[in-house]
Enzyme design. Sequence first.
Site, PDB file in Angstrom:
ATOM      1  CG  ASP A 158      15.119  15.563 -11.137  1.00  0.00           C
ATOM      2  OD1 ASP A 158      15.450  14.395 -11.376  1.00  0.00           O
ATOM      3  OD2 ASP A 158      15.709  16.274 -10.298  1.00  0.00           O
ATOM      4  CG  HIS A 189      17.530  12.481  -9.184  1.00  0.00           C
ATOM      5  ND1 HIS A 189      17.214  13.790  -9.473  1.00  0.00           N
ATOM      6  CD2 HIS A 189      18.687  12.526  -8.476  1.00  0.00           C
ATOM      7  CE1 HIS A 189      18.136  14.590  -8.960  1.00  0.00           C
ATOM      8  NE2 HIS A 189      19.041  13.849  -8.353  1.00  0.00           N
ATOM      9  CB  SER A 344      20.453  15.884  -6.411  1.00  0.00           C
ATOM     10  OG  SER A 344      20.811  16.049  -7.750  1.00  0.00           O
TER      11      SER A 344
END
Length: 398
Positions: A158, A189, A344
């Site tokens: 990521d 994130h 996600s």
Amino acid sequence: MGFIKTLSLSLAAASAANAAKILSPSRPDDVIPNQYIVVMKDGVSGEAFGSHRAWVSDMHHTNLTRRALLNHGIKKTYDFMRMKGYSGVFDRDTIKDISQSPDVAFIEHDHVVRLTELVEQPDAPTWGLGRVSHQEPGNMDYVYDDTAGDGVWAYDIDTGVDIEHPDFEGRAVWGSNHVDDDDTDGNGHGTHVGGTIGSLTYGVAKKVRIIAVKVLDARGSGSNSGVIAGIDWSVNHAMENNVAERAVINLSLGGARSDTTNMAVANAVQAGLHVAVAAGNDNEDAENSSPASEPTVCTVAASNINDQKASFSNFGSVVDIYAPGEEILSLAPGGGTQTLSGTSMAAPHIAGMGAYLIALENITASAACDRIKELGLEVINNPGAGTTNKLTYNGNGQ
């Protein structure tokens, strides 16, 4: 003279016919100019692979020197399981020459890969953990076995992870970086995703080991070649540490459909790892994107608190399972929290669930996706054409 001319034309035609195919991009606007990924044929030896790369480097240097262009050529090399290949920046003549090599299977344009998150909503409720541990909606308590993913390694591919976040309890470590020189999570994130996989407060598998593999920058953007490099590193790292059958990968990202990306994640599955992948946020068939379209991975669509398909979630026959993905509270860099929505956020529930079941039931990682589907609850309303209606559930009996 006529015979010689005819023979020359015949040889040229045969050469063109035998050339490796340069795949057309499914999303031309996402193509990175002059950047390519080259995949070798099955059975090419390590020695032949090395010789081929040396030939490419010499040839490309000659071509670019002739044009007064430098700093191009091979940038990344891949060598795991049955996949050998490389990526880099090449001029048109070099790519044409590479395509003529008898060792090359195909060539693909490199392209942009992005996060699959949507928006942040402050002060949203924490509901995902309660939902995956109860057969009926509405319960906010998380009920789980204390094995909690103990002994399982989770590769969070990521934007990086804030490994110092106290909610990771020291179980998060830095692995590798394939996008820049900044070994931090400048986006947030990856930390949020890692928190859903295995943080103390918000994690599905609260004792799992989190390994940060950075392939996206602070803007949430990267390249297909960088993602493949991260997968390559993760698989080799798991195999070198003899944990492949007790390891999971999470990929909360996506891009245009890509044969090379799909091959990379398929190799990870073949190596024995459980691979959870976000289906994507375009409200379209996940068959159109990668790595979600690879049949052997665990492709995850997003549900909301009402057991409905989230409005943004991709769908289709490649989807294996639904998981909570709307208004999910998890970690933020710097010791805080944040609420995000997207597939996600759904995928790390399944990476965490895989880790949880591997530890609890002593199954291999390669069996985790099938077990997750067996335990799934048939409760999703309007899941999308040709899509499973199963929502993930940890099977605790509640």
